[in-house]
Write a protein that holds these residues in place. Sequence first.
Motif, PDB file in Angstrom:
ATOM      1  N   GLU A  67       0.830  -1.206   0.000  1.00 12.53           N
ATOM      2  CA  GLU A  67       0.000   0.000   0.000  1.00 12.53           C
ATOM      3  C   GLU A  67       0.867   1.259   0.000  1.00 12.53           C
ATOM      4  N   ALA A  68       1.878   1.285   0.873  1.00 11.64           N
ATOM      5  CA  ALA A  68       2.728   2.471   0.974  1.00 11.64           C
ATOM      6  C   ALA A  68       3.580   2.657  -0.277  1.00 11.64           C
ATOM      7  N   MET A  69       4.212   1.583  -0.733  1.00 12.19           N
ATOM      8  CA  MET A  69       5.064   1.697  -1.914  1.00 12.19           C
ATOM      9  C   MET A  69       4.228   1.929  -3.165  1.00 12.19           C
ATOM     10  N   GLY A  70       3.048   1.350  -3.199  1.00 13.86           N
ATOM     11  CA  GLY A  70       2.176   1.547  -4.353  1.00 13.86           C
ATOM     12  C   GLY A  70       1.768   2.993  -4.543  1.00 13.86           C
ATOM     13  N   SER A  71       1.697   3.745  -3.448  1.00  9.77           N
ATOM     14  CA  SER A  71       1.331   5.160  -3.549  1.00  9.77           C
ATOM     15  C   SER A  71       2.426   5.983  -4.217  1.00  9.77           C
ATOM     16  N   LEU A  72       3.617   5.395  -4.374  1.00 12.45           N
ATOM     17  CA  LEU A  72       4.760   6.119  -4.938  1.00 12.45           C
ATOM     18  C   LEU A  72       5.019   5.800  -6.403  1.00 12.45           C
ATOM     19  N   ILE A  73       4.266   4.877  -6.967  1.00 12.74           N
ATOM     20  CA  ILE A  73       4.593   4.358  -8.295  1.00 12.74           C
ATOM     21  C   ILE A  73       4.744   5.456  -9.343  1.00 12.74           C
ATOM     22  N   ASP A  74       3.881   6.450  -9.328  1.00  8.87           N
ATOM     23  CA  ASP A  74       3.931   7.494 -10.350  1.00  8.87           C
ATOM     24  C   ASP A  74       4.541   8.796  -9.840  1.00  8.87           C
ATOM     25  N   HIS A  81      13.251   4.686  -7.089  1.00 12.25           N
ATOM     26  CA  HIS A  81      13.393   3.477  -6.272  1.00 12.25           C
ATOM     27  C   HIS A  81      12.644   2.277  -6.864  1.00 12.25           C
ATOM     28  N   ASN A  82      12.251   2.379  -8.141  1.00 15.72           N
ATOM     29  CA  ASN A  82      11.571   1.275  -8.821  1.00 15.72           C
ATOM     30  C   ASN A  82      10.389   0.772  -7.994  1.00 15.72           C
ATOM     31  N   ALA A  83       9.507   1.705  -7.642  1.00 12.93           N
ATOM     32  CA  ALA A  83       8.390   1.390  -6.753  1.00 12.93           C
ATOM     33  C   ALA A  83       7.466   0.321  -7.326  1.00 12.93           C
ATOM     34  N   ALA A  84       7.306   0.292  -8.647  1.00 10.59           N
ATOM     35  CA  ALA A  84       6.416  -0.707  -9.245  1.00 10.59           C
ATOM     36  C   ALA A  84       6.914  -2.117  -8.956  1.00 10.59           C
ATOM     37  N   TYR A  85       8.216  -2.323  -9.103  1.00 11.29           N
ATOM     38  CA  TYR A  85       8.780  -3.652  -8.856  1.00 11.29           C
ATOM     39  C   TYR A  85       8.689  -4.023  -7.378  1.00 11.29           C
ATOM     40  N   THR A  86       9.029  -3.081  -6.502  1.00 15.82           N
ATOM     41  CA  THR A  86       8.968  -3.368  -5.070  1.00 15.82           C
ATOM     42  C   THR A  86       7.536  -3.638  -4.625  1.00 15.82           C
ATOM     43  N   THR A  87       6.587  -2.879  -5.168  1.00 18.45           N
ATOM     44  CA  THR A  87       5.179  -3.114  -4.836  1.00 18.45           C
ATOM     45  C   THR A  87       4.748  -4.499  -5.294  1.00 18.45           C
ATOM     46  N   ALA A  88       5.192  -4.895  -6.485  1.00 14.60           N
ATOM     47  CA  ALA A  88       4.856  -6.228  -6.993  1.00 14.60           C
ATOM     48  C   ALA A  88       5.395  -7.314  -6.064  1.00 14.60           C
ATOM     49  N   ARG A  89       6.598  -7.134  -5.570  1.00 12.11           N
ATOM     50  CA  ARG A  89       7.186  -8.119  -4.657  1.00 12.11           C
ATOM     51  C   ARG A  89       6.359  -8.213  -3.371  1.00 12.11           C
ATOM     52  N   LEU A 104       4.162  -5.931 -12.870  1.00 12.71           N
ATOM     53  CA  LEU A 104       5.415  -6.272 -13.536  1.00 12.71           C
ATOM     54  C   LEU A 104       5.373  -5.980 -15.035  1.00 12.71           C
ATOM     55  N   LYS A 105       4.198  -5.719 -15.564  1.00  9.33           N
ATOM     56  CA  LYS A 105       4.066  -5.389 -16.979  1.00  9.33           C
ATOM     57  C   LYS A 105       4.363  -3.920 -17.265  1.00  9.33           C
ATOM     58  N   ARG A 106       4.516  -3.130 -16.213  1.00 12.29           N
ATOM     59  CA  ARG A 106       4.787  -1.705 -16.420  1.00 12.29           C
ATOM     60  C   ARG A 106       6.150  -1.526 -17.097  1.00 12.29           C
ATOM     61  N   PRO A 107       6.238  -0.601 -18.059  1.00  9.57           N
ATOM     62  CA  PRO A 107       7.463  -0.473 -18.865  1.00  9.57           C
ATOM     63  C   PRO A 107       8.693  -0.023 -18.091  1.00  9.57           C
ATOM     64  N   GLU A 108       8.511   0.613 -16.912  1.00 11.72           N
ATOM     65  CA  GLU A 108       9.680   1.095 -16.180  1.00 11.72           C
ATOM     66  C   GLU A 108      10.344   0.023 -15.328  1.00 11.72           C
ATOM     67  N   VAL A 109       9.715  -1.139 -15.175  1.00 11.28           N
ATOM     68  CA  VAL A 109      10.269  -2.164 -14.285  1.00 11.28           C
ATOM     69  C   VAL A 109      11.699  -2.567 -14.656  1.00 11.28           C
ATOM     70  N   PRO A 110      12.028  -2.795 -15.949  1.00 16.34           N
ATOM     71  CA  PRO A 110      13.407  -3.200 -16.272  1.00 16.34           C
ATOM     72  C   PRO A 110      14.425  -2.075 -16.170  1.00 16.34           C
ATOM     73  N   ARG A 111      13.990  -0.876 -15.838  1.00 13.57           N
ATOM     74  CA  ARG A 111      14.908   0.260 -15.822  1.00 13.57           C
ATOM     75  C   ARG A 111      16.020   0.094 -14.794  1.00 13.57           C
ATOM     76  N   LEU A 112      15.673  -0.404 -13.614  1.00 13.69           N
ATOM     77  CA  LEU A 112      16.658  -0.544 -12.547  1.00 13.69           C
ATOM     78  C   LEU A 112      16.830  -1.984 -12.081  1.00 13.69           C
ATOM     79  N   THR A 113      16.186  -2.906 -12.757  1.00 13.84           N
ATOM     80  CA  THR A 113      16.229  -4.303 -12.329  1.00 13.84           C
ATOM     81  C   THR A 113      16.653  -5.197 -13.482  1.00 13.84           C
TER      82      THR A 113
END
Length: 332
Positions: A67-74, A81-89, A104-113
């Motif tokens: 919930e907390a990390m998901g609020s940071l995705i955009d 901090h690659n919030a989308a990936y951390t939220t998915a985890r 995990l389908k979001r295009p920014e996920v491979p940016r830092l991972t």
Amino acid sequence: MKNSKTLLAIALTLALATGCKADPAVAASEAAATPATPNATEAQAQGAALLKARAAFDNKDYGACAEAMGSLIDTPLGLQHNAAYTTARCLALAGQAEKALELLKRPEVPRLTIVSTINSDAALENVRALPGWADTYKQLQAREQELESKMDLALRDEIIKRATLDFELRQKLASEKTEELQKQYQENLDWVAQMLTEKGWPGISLVGPVGNSALLSILMGITGRADLRHQALALMEKADPQEFDPEDFVQFTDITLLSDGKKQRFGTVFAHTDIDKFEMHPVESESTEALDQLRLQYGLPPVEEYKQLLIQRNAGAKPQGPSIEFNAEHSL
């Protein structure tokens, strides 16, 4: 906060795995579409959400973490901090594998991972069991290759090799200060200075997160060469904040200020004075409250909490040699 040895370890791992050659399995990146720069209040709110997510993860409250990390995705901090990936985890660990897969389908996920690590991430085991995982993984690989195609892979590999050399030379100079080793060390730094002059700040879009970390490992360890520190910091300040790790920026800023005989800004540098004792070098802020508010904008915990973390990580350890001698233009 990562120290230079941690940063270099990342780069060395890649160098050993690839032989310093371009490898499609290495995550690349390009600058993501960055939201508007937040004001101080917004930045503090984002920093608070990041700290809340980290605390929830440490306490294994994965629902609260998501919930907390998901609020940071955009948000800018979330992208850094690659919030989308951390939220998915966190969602996966909370038993919400389907929602994790969609993130995990979001295009920014491979940016830092590195995408290959996603395929082996234990936190995502239930996600990989879903019928849609195979197609999602192919999409991630394609996106990674697209990002990498826009990188300067030769420059990335050269930076990694230079960081490896820097680490080796500093180790040798710690016990044997020969003229030849000094010359090699300075020549390596000269290459960095020339590269920065020609390229500007080679951010994550150009050399990927590993290349960027390797460069910071060189800069964090510099003794003397105020010209190079100032050159690098000025370029970082002008660059898009998405082009480097914010924790690297605040630490390098503090190291540069202290090396110039000034007070640090973010309170990231402490002296290990005795067993279980750390003392913060002087800071610009007039109060701890003001310092903590500034740190919060970058997702850093309150300074006293950070001090306790240092003590925990170094419990029972004796200080290793003298403290860093700031404001000293000496060579290794």
